[in-house]
Design an enzyme around this catalytic site. Structure first.
Site, mmCIF file in Angstrom:
data_model
loop_
_atom_site.group_PDB
_atom_site.id
_atom_site.type_symbol
_atom_site.label_atom_id
_atom_site.label_comp_id
_atom_site.label_asym_id
_atom_site.label_seq_id
_atom_site.Cartn_x
_atom_site.Cartn_y
_atom_site.Cartn_z
ATOM 1 N N GLY A 59 7.770 1.444 1.053
ATOM 2 C CA GLY A 59 8.331 2.305 2.321
ATOM 3 C C GLY A 59 9.839 1.311 2.646
ATOM 4 O O GLY A 59 10.559 2.073 2.248
ATOM 5 N N ASP A 117 6.719 -4.066 12.040
ATOM 6 C CA ASP A 117 6.047 -3.492 13.112
ATOM 7 C C ASP A 117 5.467 -4.617 13.869
ATOM 8 O O ASP A 117 6.369 -5.518 14.435
ATOM 9 C CB ASP A 117 4.672 -2.732 11.931
ATOM 10 C CG ASP A 117 3.678 -2.072 13.701
ATOM 11 O OD1 ASP A 117 4.010 -2.613 14.287
ATOM 12 O OD2 ASP A 117 2.972 -1.817 12.851
ATOM 13 N N THR A 121 3.914 -8.953 7.006
ATOM 14 C CA THR A 121 4.416 -8.810 5.858
ATOM 15 C C THR A 121 5.629 -9.793 6.278
ATOM 16 O O THR A 121 6.109 -10.600 5.117
ATOM 17 C CB THR A 121 5.210 -7.523 6.352
ATOM 18 O OG1 THR A 121 3.387 -6.698 6.263
ATOM 19 C CG2 THR A 121 5.126 -7.311 3.976
ATOM 20 N N LYS A 145 9.652 -2.307 15.663
ATOM 21 C CA LYS A 145 9.281 -2.102 17.049
ATOM 22 C C LYS A 145 8.878 -3.456 17.374
ATOM 23 O O LYS A 145 7.681 -4.291 17.624
ATOM 24 C CB LYS A 145 7.437 -1.924 16.396
ATOM 25 C CG LYS A 145 7.675 -0.191 15.932
ATOM 26 C CD LYS A 145 6.188 0.338 16.159
ATOM 27 C CE LYS A 145 5.464 1.719 15.351
ATOM 28 N NZ LYS A 145 4.440 1.877 14.959
ATOM 29 N N ASP A 173 4.999 6.277 5.147
ATOM 30 C CA ASP A 173 3.973 7.214 5.755
ATOM 31 C C ASP A 173 2.778 7.413 6.477
ATOM 32 O O ASP A 173 2.755 6.439 6.771
ATOM 33 C CB ASP A 173 3.820 6.765 4.263
ATOM 34 C CG ASP A 173 2.604 5.630 3.812
ATOM 35 O OD1 ASP A 173 3.414 5.099 4.222
ATOM 36 O OD2 ASP A 173 1.388 5.803 3.982
ATOM 37 N N ARG A 179 6.510 11.061 3.030
ATOM 38 C CA ARG A 179 7.823 9.634 2.521
ATOM 39 C C ARG A 179 8.882 10.480 2.483
ATOM 40 O O ARG A 179 10.202 9.986 2.148
ATOM 41 C CB ARG A 179 6.942 8.778 1.070
ATOM 42 C CG ARG A 179 5.800 8.172 1.392
ATOM 43 C CD ARG A 179 5.692 6.924 0.380
ATOM 44 N NE ARG A 179 4.540 6.127 0.587
ATOM 45 C CZ ARG A 179 4.029 4.843 1.030
ATOM 46 N NH1 ARG A 179 5.715 4.407 1.413
ATOM 47 N NH2 ARG A 179 3.123 4.780 0.838
#
Ligand code: PRP
Length: 195
Positions: A59, A117, A121, A145, A173, A179
């Protein structure tokens, strides 16, 4: 000589993907923000001799390549590939699919991702990288977010704070689609199910 073909998409209709909702952040707004982030990083790392931009695949690709061109310092680029164990919803279990090559001991590392998010991660990768004793470690994310965070994440350089909507474009994506859009758009999930 090849023909020059325009690569710009029609932002008003959302072409070429039929499932787009609204454009939330235009290509121009992204460009301006990335420029500002590059200036900030340039200032903050004036004294750094070993600066590494470490992107998370896949990403972050568009973001890191644009950002690095706005940083007026010598730097190195590297990548890691990580994924959640299951489904589209982050689980908190992160698998390292491919590790970075640079020995980051003593380096000033900026970990770059497209979006924070739940934060699992970045949280997991950050912990791992700190064990490798960089000189410093900062987090840079294009999108945040905040209302979805499940762990406390210090985002040092943040592009845009966004609401809890499914978004695609500029590297992000939905099932690998979207993307290549040069802007960030929401996904109309109803239209997506039918597409
Ligand atoms: C996405 C995104 C972040 C992560 C954010 O990656 O690029 O790395 O999820 O989610 P979190 O904050 O809830 O952990 P994804 O695993 O979809 O892979 P991709 O980068 O290849 O799209």
């Amino acid at each position: 000589m090849g023909q020059i073909i325009s690569t710009s998409f029609d932002q008003s209709t959302g072409a070429p993907y039929p499932f787009l909702g609204q454009v939330l952040i235009t290509a121009q707004e992204i460009e301006q923000r990335v420029c500002t982030l590059g200036e900030q990083i340039t200032r903050d790392y004036q004294d750094s001799e070993h600066l590494l931009l470490l992107g998370l695949l896949r990403g972050s690709v568009m973001f890191i390549t644009d950002l690095m061109r706005q940083i007026r310092r010598p730097l190195t680029m590297d990548f890691m590939s990580v994924s959640s164990y299951a489904g589209s919803e982050s689980t908190g279990f992160i698998r390292i699919d491919a590790d970075h090559k640079t020995n980051i001991h003593g380096w000033d590392v900026i970990l770059i991702d497209d979006i924070v998010d739940t934060g699992y991660t970045i949280h997991t990768v950050r912990k791992l990288l700190l064990e490798r004793r960089p000189r410093s470690l900062k987090i840079c994310a294009l999108l945040d977010k905040a209302e979805r965070h499940r762990v406390d994440i210090p985002v040092d350089y943040m592009g845009f704070s966004i609401p809890d909507e499914f978004v695609v474009g500029y590297g992000l994506d939905i099932d690998e689609k979207g993307r290549n859009l040069p802007y960030i758009a929401s996904v109309d999930l109803e239209k997506y199910r039918k597409s």
